[in-house]
Scaffold this motif. Sequence first.
Motif, short mmCIF file in Angstrom:
data_model
loop_
_atom_site.label_atom_id
_atom_site.label_comp_id
_atom_site.label_asym_id
_atom_site.label_seq_id
_atom_site.Cartn_x
_atom_site.Cartn_y
_atom_site.Cartn_z
N VAL A 130 50.98 -10.93 -5.47
CA VAL A 130 50.13 -11.26 -4.61
C VAL A 130 49.87 -10.21 -3.38
O VAL A 130 50.65 -9.21 -3.34
N VAL A 131 48.74 -10.13 -2.97
CA VAL A 131 48.33 -9.40 -2.08
C VAL A 131 48.26 -9.99 -0.62
O VAL A 131 47.46 -10.98 -0.61
N PRO A 132 49.12 -9.72 0.30
CA PRO A 132 48.91 -10.39 1.74
C PRO A 132 47.75 -10.32 2.32
O PRO A 132 47.17 -9.24 2.45
N GLU A 133 46.83 -11.45 2.99
CA GLU A 133 45.90 -11.40 3.79
C GLU A 133 45.93 -10.53 4.75
O GLU A 133 45.10 -9.99 5.28
N THR A 134 47.00 -10.63 5.55
CA THR A 134 47.20 -9.66 6.71
C THR A 134 47.22 -8.32 6.61
O THR A 134 46.55 -7.63 7.41
N SER A 135 47.68 -7.82 5.34
CA SER A 135 47.59 -6.55 5.08
C SER A 135 46.11 -6.04 4.90
O SER A 135 45.52 -4.85 5.50
N VAL A 136 45.07 -6.80 4.18
CA VAL A 136 43.54 -6.53 4.00
C VAL A 136 42.96 -6.58 5.44
O VAL A 136 42.29 -5.79 5.55
N VAL A 137 43.36 -7.49 6.28
CA VAL A 137 42.72 -7.88 7.55
C VAL A 137 43.03 -6.42 8.21
O VAL A 137 42.07 -5.80 9.18
N SER A 138 44.42 -5.95 8.41
CA SER A 138 44.62 -4.93 9.10
C SER A 138 43.96 -3.48 8.49
O SER A 138 43.56 -2.75 9.08
N ALA A 139 43.77 -3.44 7.28
CA ALA A 139 43.06 -2.50 6.82
C ALA A 139 41.49 -2.27 7.04
O ALA A 139 41.04 -1.26 7.06
N LEU A 166 43.52 -12.02 -6.03
CA LEU A 166 45.25 -11.85 -5.81
C LEU A 166 45.39 -12.15 -4.33
O LEU A 166 46.62 -12.04 -4.07
N ILE A 167 44.42 -11.88 -3.37
CA ILE A 167 44.83 -12.27 -1.98
C ILE A 167 45.35 -13.66 -1.95
O ILE A 167 44.42 -14.68 -2.08
N ASP A 168 46.47 -13.70 -0.92
CA ASP A 168 47.11 -15.13 -0.98
C ASP A 168 46.25 -16.02 -0.40
O ASP A 168 46.01 -17.17 -0.60
N HIS A 169 45.50 -15.81 0.76
CA HIS A 169 44.66 -16.56 1.44
C HIS A 169 43.45 -15.78 1.86
O HIS A 169 43.51 -14.43 1.79
N PHE A 283 49.43 -16.04 -11.69
CA PHE A 283 48.51 -16.53 -10.78
C PHE A 283 49.11 -17.52 -9.95
O PHE A 283 49.49 -18.43 -10.53
N LEU A 284 48.53 -17.53 -8.68
CA LEU A 284 48.91 -18.70 -7.74
C LEU A 284 47.83 -19.84 -8.14
O LEU A 284 46.92 -19.51 -8.60
N GLY A 285 48.05 -21.18 -7.91
CA GLY A 285 47.31 -22.02 -8.23
C GLY A 285 48.09 -23.28 -8.48
O GLY A 285 49.23 -23.68 -8.08
N THR A 286 47.31 -24.23 -9.44
CA THR A 286 48.14 -25.51 -9.39
C THR A 286 49.41 -25.33 -10.53
O THR A 286 49.40 -24.29 -10.92
N ALA A 287 50.09 -26.26 -10.65
CA ALA A 287 51.40 -26.19 -11.27
C ALA A 287 51.33 -26.22 -12.78
O ALA A 287 52.26 -26.66 -13.46
N ARG A 288 50.00 -26.21 -13.39
CA ARG A 288 49.93 -26.73 -14.98
C ARG A 288 50.42 -25.38 -15.47
O ARG A 288 50.54 -24.27 -14.79
N PRO A 289 50.97 -25.58 -16.73
CA PRO A 289 51.33 -24.45 -17.45
C PRO A 289 50.68 -23.11 -17.71
O PRO A 289 49.44 -23.18 -17.80
N ARG A 290 51.23 -21.97 -17.48
CA ARG A 290 50.55 -20.79 -17.82
C ARG A 290 50.38 -20.28 -19.17
O ARG A 290 51.36 -20.40 -19.74
N SER A 291 49.38 -19.56 -19.37
CA SER A 291 48.98 -19.18 -20.82
C SER A 291 49.75 -17.72 -20.81
O SER A 291 49.76 -17.05 -19.84
#
Length: 746
Positions: A130-139, A166-169, A283-291
Amino acid sequence: MLRKKNSKTPKEPFQHHQKSQSDLSVWLKVGRTDPEKSVQDHQSLNNQENNSKQENSLEPALNYFATVQDRVSLKRSSALQRHLATVESIALQRGLPPEAFNVLLSTALSGKLADTVNTRLLKSLIPNSVVPETSVVSAVSWLCVSKCSSNIQVLFLRWLITVFDLIDHKEDLRALYGFFFFFLQEEKMCPYVCHVLYLLTRKENVKPFRVRRLLDLQAKMGMRPHLQALLSLYKLLRPELVSITLPAKTKIYFKNAEGPWKAAIRTIRQRKLENSPVPQPLFLGTARPRSRKRKWNAQLMIPASSTNRSHLEGVTGKNTDLYSTDEYFPVELLQTFPQLLQNIHHLEFPSRMGSVLTNPLLLHYMNCTKDESVYLRLYYWLGQTLQEECTWCVVENGQNEEEFRDFLEILCRAQCFLHEGLLPCEEFLYRSLPLWDGLCCRSQILRLVSWIPLNSSFEMKSYLYDPLAQLFFTSSLYFKCSVLESLKRLLQNWLNWQMVHLDSATDSQTHSLNTTFSGLVNTVAELIHFVGMISTVALRLESNHTFLLYFILEFYETVCDIYLKYNMPLLIMPPAGVFYPVLLGMDPVNLNQLCYIMYRYRANLVAAKENEHSEKEIQQFRFSSETYKEYNQYITAMVGCLWTSNAFQKDTHPQGLQMDDELLNKTGVKEFKTSFNIVYHPAMIGYAVQFLQQAWPDDTTFNFSLIKGKKWNWYLEYLYAKGLEGLKVFIESSISRVSQASHSKA
């Protein structure tokens, strides 16, 4: 306001936190005897050792970039060359960890190094998770101080668009909406800023001053696609604020901004899947199985919520106000239909709109509310995806074709669920059909064809009928049958649509159509004439194959009932090249179906004749006298063949059976007049033989002349008992003697 701690590059050296090696110890402790698993264990150990070495080599590089202050020449500094090569190598091999982005983004956007170095750093920002939101805000804060060049700013925006999902929040990022909007004045950045704003926009972001600003930019620059995209979204969210008329047909608003990152991200994920004994979550998200699909299914999972975790916990722990617009319900928490009903007024759709296609609850929402903003976002995502990745030249190998087929299958199921076609699928078909070989993903492509929305006849002919006809004539029998089945479903979908939606249709729903009922009728008529043309040619190419005739008659079984079943004043008879091969063919099933079709034509034409003088009937839609004339010619030929045995004398159709007796005598057939009645007809003679065997079991001469008078009626009852219901209703409706007898019996 921006967080002060994120506005500058951290002064302290970068501290790397070593990850736990518990997984490694587990693999070491547990003994395994399976040779295949032992190989996997060995590969896993090697991978972890390599990863540990790379992490150790990445830490000095990050420390270097975090502490560099003065402008350093790339050619003269071996340390810069070494650390830059290290970052690029690790990024391409396994991606960068989340903690690396703040350092590298700050370095690239601070202007401390040359643009050549900054460009290489930005192109190396390939996340492994993932990409941290704080890094994007700082950029973004570095953009505001304008320390870097415009080329670097544009490259950063392109990277941000690519990794947006891919940004976490995204709550803090959404708070910077005004900052991004300010950059619209930069002409070079404007297309990419519009793209970012398109992804961030919510209803509360649409303000009158922003609408005025966009209109001013449009007046200055002209109708640019990226400005039109943002204005269209604004108009859907707040129609009272945007009064101008925008083009109704959706187009590709944004150019491809993905650069080198997307392909690298896919490669890294695929490599992780191949090297790991357990599939890694992509990807982040629900806990359903990933393809395990690396291209398509990755975009079809619901992404991480744009709200923070505490808010998610608060939403799950209380009942929200149905009419509150201050809170959003994240769709990854949506599990049941009652939840959908309770939160339908404040659902927050995912930034990755492709996940809607695989979520039945969200498809229910789209079906019920007809929220045009959701459709617009979905069309944008789908149009971009199909345009950039689904062209036939990209399908290079079997694996890609399989992934492509799975993705198209999802689109087909979604359109079937919604009972309407999606405009980007139509545009994709128009672009790709001329390049299609008729083999790759055949079932899915033809199902997409059956959901094409109504359009003008000119567009349908140029973009659908012409390329489809070229494939149709040069392909196999089974492909021809598949195309006919697809066009039959297309006709049925159009007719069902006009029944349900015509009275309440809006301009956006009847996009490029004339929005008049006559335009709809003309478009349907064009489709029927097209099928008649290709069917006639196909029957000649395939020697009147029985299998092909079946699918052609299936299509005309829908056509013959358009007036009564679908309330559309349109009836088109099948061409002679279809009618006569069936009438004179050797298959009783097709002959029986033709009889039923002619019976339904009669019922529709009689009903139309009765309503011609009714005030309720729209006068301009009266059936042409040519339609009645052609029906009468066909019915004369059928009765002359099957019943009265005078088809060669009475058939008046230009392509009919009428011939001189002199010519018929030259054929050498003694009883040519009765050759096609219900006893001697090639499709019916088998029934006649079985009837004679049952009626006269001792007679082995098969004297067909015995079937006359009373025994003719017995033979009719025998045919009806064999399931020839089409023949029954045709004879009872079109033969006066049988019709009168059936009425008196009733």
